[in-house]
Each structure stands twice: as structure tokens, then as C-alpha cells.
Write an enzyme that holds these catalytic residues in place. Structure first.
Site, PDB file in Angstrom:
ATOM      1  CG  HIS A 190      -1.935   1.020   1.297  1.00 50.86           C
ATOM      2  ND1 HIS A 190      -1.673   2.337   1.603  1.00 50.86           N
ATOM      3  CD2 HIS A 190      -3.259   0.953   1.055  1.00 50.86           C
ATOM      4  CE1 HIS A 190      -2.809   3.033   1.556  1.00 50.86           C
ATOM      5  NE2 HIS A 190      -3.786   2.213   1.226  1.00 50.86           N
ATOM      6  CB  CYS A 232      -4.244   3.359  -2.229  1.00 48.74           C
ATOM      7  SG  CYS A 232      -5.369   4.423  -1.314  1.00 48.74           S
ATOM      8  CG  HIS A 236      -7.355   0.609  -1.094  1.00 49.48           C
ATOM      9  ND1 HIS A 236      -6.588   0.996  -0.012  1.00 49.48           N
ATOM     10  CD2 HIS A 236      -7.651  -0.689  -0.896  1.00 49.48           C
ATOM     11  CE1 HIS A 236      -6.429  -0.051   0.792  1.00 49.48           C
ATOM     12  NE2 HIS A 236      -7.052  -1.082   0.269  1.00 49.48           N
ATOM     13  CG  ASP A 261      -9.752   3.508   0.530  1.00 49.28           C
ATOM     14  OD1 ASP A 261     -10.101   3.007   1.605  1.00 49.28           O
ATOM     15  OD2 ASP A 261      -8.638   4.042   0.357  1.00 49.28           O
ATOM     16  CG  HIS A 262     -11.331   6.274   3.159  1.00 47.70           C
ATOM     17  ND1 HIS A 262     -10.302   7.159   3.265  1.00 47.70           N
ATOM     18  CD2 HIS A 262     -10.863   5.108   3.649  1.00 47.70           C
ATOM     19  CE1 HIS A 262      -9.248   6.550   3.782  1.00 47.70           C
ATOM     20  NE2 HIS A 262      -9.564   5.302   4.013  1.00 47.70           N
ATOM     21  CE1 TYR A 316     -12.130   1.425   5.123  1.00 49.50           C
ATOM     22  CE2 TYR A 316     -11.075   2.948   6.648  1.00 49.50           C
ATOM     23  CZ  TYR A 316     -11.022   2.127   5.538  1.00 49.50           C
ATOM     24  OH  TYR A 316      -9.844   2.022   4.837  1.00 49.50           O
TER      25      TYR A 316
HETATM   26  C1  DNO Z   1      -6.840   3.596   5.191  1.00 46.95           C
HETATM   27  C2  DNO Z   1      -6.154   2.458   4.688  1.00 46.95           C
HETATM   28  C3  DNO Z   1      -4.879   2.113   5.433  1.00 46.95           C
HETATM   29  C4  DNO Z   1      -4.257   0.934   4.778  1.00 46.95           C
HETATM   30  C5  DNO Z   1      -3.025   0.399   5.339  1.00 46.95           C
HETATM   31  C6  DNO Z   1      -2.531  -0.726   4.479  1.00 46.95           C
HETATM   32  O1  DNO Z   1      -7.973   3.730   5.030  1.00 46.95           O
HETATM   33  O2  DNO Z   1      -6.071   2.448   3.332  1.00 46.95           O
HETATM   34  O3  DNO Z   1      -5.217   1.723   6.739  1.00 46.95           O
HETATM   35  O4  DNO Z   1      -5.151  -0.080   4.923  1.00 46.95           O
HETATM   36  O5  DNO Z   1      -2.111   1.372   5.397  1.00 46.95           O
HETATM   37  O6  DNO Z   1      -1.610  -1.483   5.159  1.00 46.95           O
END
Ligand code: DNO
Length: 393
Positions: free
Chosen positions: A233, A271, A298, A351-352, A368
């Protein structure tokens, strides 16, 4: 793409039944109760997997196996922790959970300065403001030597910001930055974060990168042997904070890691939001360059403000061309099908999400909550359907 959803385990206020209703098929989770460095035992993995399957879902991705600080420091305490990380990976792969996300950020994982930033339409979003961050680092944490890490105009703006903050605002900023956002491996108080940061004195970017490569030189062959894929990530935000090095922020950073350890088991968690928080990162070009190594995505978007602050925008608004990015992922899946690769379907998660509607005022994990992610997933699903059907025309 396989639609997945991050879930923080049985205590997550968003349940597996909610995830099914949102339309996702896969769950992204970890044994969050384990301490970094501890081996995840087969029985515990099997129990969590059975819980997820009983809800009609599959455990598709592990996010994350924590990387113990000794591994990042690369000192003589590292080896037992590398061995434990690999053993956990093998135990997961033996349970058929073979996509494993991790990060290599020292001391703090993802970091924001505001968890309730009003959006244009009345929802609440996550935001990072370098001036607010500097105000904390310089005037609340009072980290030794911090002034050297900021430009003069940022120090002046941070000073003004600090002067205008009351005690509550200062405390809120502190816990937002150091208490650990959801999924973070460590949570800190003021004293212990000073000590944790000081441990990295003198390591520098070259030292941290060497630790990452040394780790992967052992992990990648072990992953190949057990049929796992590890996916790194990016740093979030993708630049150094607290004067600590960050070495997974740009295409060049990833390139250095893949040149050193070329195995395809050594891959990326793409991401979009983390990489997109830096104006010189072309997220689509990064996805294209490393497409065969994209093991997990993500999908979220950010808008960078003129000052360099950024906030998490709607999934289809902001600096990342989400339609273009989804197209790259779908093309890569087609290429893998043609090549006969085993991993033809790339897991993605929304993501989020913004805090919206009934979720405002509820107990939620920042970023989340259910409804904002439900909306994000629905929008992304629409993009993927439209792109595939137009490509077939
Ligand atoms: C946040 C995430 C991070 C991610 C970690 C991966 O929302 O994307 O917590 O999961 O950094 O190891």
C-alpha cells in the site's frame, strides 16, 4: 473486478449483513486483535473465515499483516519478526486467502487532520492540511528539530493556526493525528510517539528502502512458494511527515522496489486516493506501468487545494479520472484472461466514504461508515458496467 468491502471484525458497527446488502461479495479484513509481530494461528484464521462465510461472503483480501517496527528499522531484531510475518502469510495461504496487503510507513499509518470536513452538499469528509499538521508537530508535540522540516511560510501559518486554537481543538487535532485511524497498527500518546519517532533518527530514506527490500527478498520467494501475492500500500499522505522517511509514495519508489525484487508475487495495492494526494503522481500512468502487479485496488478520489491540503471527494469527483482508472483495471483483467493467469479478477473496494444521512451522529469508524461507502460502491459499479459494455460495442 471483485467488489469487496473493508470490515474491522465482529465489533465493526457495519456488519457482514450490511456488506451483503451493499452488493459486495468479498470481505477485506485482518485479525485486528493481534499484536504486530504475533503469528496468526490457523485455528483463528479458520474461525474468522467461517464467520464471514456464514454470512454468505468470502474473505478475499487480508488488510493488513502489520510489519513490526524492527523490520522497518532493519536492525538485528528484525529476523524473528520477518519469520513471523511469513508464517502468518503461509497460514493464510493454506486457508486459501492469498492476497495480502501491507504498508511500510514508519510510526504512523494513514494520517488526517480533520475527520469532519463539511462537503459541498452537507456530508462530512476526511481532510489533511499541512498547516494544521505542522501546528501540531511544532507547537503541541514540540518534536525536537521539527522546524528544520518546514518552510518558513508554513511555520508562520502554523503558528497563527495554533494561536487561534482552543484547548479542545488542540486535543481533537492530537487524537486525530496520533491516536491511530481505523486499521492503524499502532496507537500513540504524546510521550511514546516522540520516542517512536526518535528510534528512526539517522535511518533516512535509503535505510528504510534497504529494510523494505531486505524484507521482500525473503517474503517474495516464500509468497511464490505458497501461492500468495503481497501488495504494498502506498504512503498516505505520500510524503514524509514527522521528519520520518516515506519510501512508497511515487512511481519511482515502486520502480526501485520491483527492480530489486522482480517476482510478480511482489505487487501493489493501487490506492488511488493516497497516490492522488500528490500532484506529481499520475495515477493512471502508475496503474498502466505496473498493471501486471496490481493485486488489489482501493478506489477513492481526492481534491488537492491550492495550499497543498487535500480532502476526500466523492468517488467520481476530484483529481483522479476514475473512469480512466477503472478502464485500466478492466483491460488488465482481460489481458490476464488471455494470458491464462490464475488471478484474473482484481479485488477492489470502495475506499472510504463521506459521513452521510443517518450515519451522521452514529458511532462509526472514520472513513468507514456504511452509507458513504454504499454510495461509492454503487457509483464505481456503474462505471465498471458502463466501461465493460461500451468496450464490447
Ligand atoms: C486507510 C487504509 C490504510 C491501509 C493500510 C494498508 O484507510 O487504506 O489503513 O489499509 O495502510 O496497510
Amino acid at each position: 473486478m471483485l467488489e469487496t468491502w473493508r470490515w474491522f471484525g465482529p465489533d465493526d458497527p457495519v456488519t457482514c449483513s450490511d456488506i451483503r446488502q451493499a452488493g459486495a461479495d468479498g470481505v477485506v479484513t485482518a485479525l485486528h486483535e493481534m499484536v504486530p509481530g504475533e503469528v496468526w494461528q490457523p485455528a483463528d484464521i479458520a474461525a474468522r473465515k467461517a464467520f464471514i462465510e456464514a454470512a454468505g461472503l468470502e474473505w478475499s483480501v487480508v488488510e493488513s499483516i502489520p510489519v513490526h517496527p524492527a523490520i522497518k528499522l532493519g536492525d538485528d531484531r528484525a529476523q524473528p519478526y520477518i519469520d513471523a510475518w511469513i508464517e502468518t502469510m503461509r497460514n493464510l495461504a493454506a486457508a486459501d486467502i492469498s492476497t495480502i496487503c501491507y504498508n511500510f510507513m514508519p510510526v504512523v499509518d494513514w494520517t488526517r487532520t480533520d475527520l469532519r470536513h463539511p462537503t459541498r452538499r452537507g456530508g462530512l469528509a476526511l481532510r489533511f492540511d499541512p498547516v494544521e499538521f505542522a501546528a501540531y508537530d511544532l507547537f503541541i508535540l514540540q518534536r525536537a528539530g521539527a522546524e528544520a522540516d518546514y518552510a518558513g511560510d508554513v511555520i508562520a501559518a502554523a503558528e497563527a493556526h495554533f494561536a487561534a486554537m482552543d484547548e479542545d481543538a488542540g486535543q481533537r487535532l492530537e487524537s486525530t493525528i496520533i491516536a491511530g485511524l481505523p486499521g492503524s497498527e499502532l496507537s500513540h500518546g504524546r510521550e511514546d510517539i516522540r520516542a517512536a519517532i526518535a528510534e528512526y533518527d539517522g535511518l533516512g530514506a535509503a535505510g528504510l528502502r534497504a529494510s523494505l527490500i531486505a524484507f521482500l527478498e525473503q517474503v517474495a520467494p516464500a509468497a511464490e512458494a505458497c501461492g500468495a501475492r503481497v501488495c504494498l500500500h502506498p504512503d498516505d499522505p505520500p510524503f514524509p511527515i514527522f521528519g520520518l522517511p516515506r519510501v512508497v509514495s511515487t512511481a519511482a519508489d515502486y520502480g526501485a522496489v520491483f527492480d530489486a525484487v522482480p517476482s510478480l508475487a511482489n505487487g501493489i495495492t493501487l490506492c488511488a486516493g493516497s497516490m492522488g494526494s500528490r500532484p506529481d503522481n499520475d495515477v493512471i500512468a502508475i496503474a498502466e506501468t505496473f498493471a501486471p502487479r496490481l493485486h488489489f485496488a482501493h478506489l477513492r478520489n481526492v481534491t488537492i487545494e491550492p495550499t497543498g491540503a487535500f480532502f476526500e471527494d466523492d468517488h467520481l469527483e476530484g483529481g483522479v479520472d476514475m473512469v480512466g482508472l477503472v478502464s485500466v483495471l478492466l483491460k488488465e483483467e482481460a489481458r490476464r484472461r488471455a494470458e491464462g493467469r490464475m488471478d484474473q479478477v482484481i479485488p477492489m473496494r470502495p475506499d472510504h466514504g463521506h459521513l452521510l444521512l443517518d450515519d451522521i451522529g452514529k458511532q462509526t469508524n472514520p472513513g468507514y461508515s456504511a452509507i458513504g461507502r454504499l454510495k461509492g460502491l454503487a457509483e464505481l459499479r456503474g462505471v465498471a458496467r458502463a466501461v465493460s459494455s461500451l468496450a464490447a460495442i
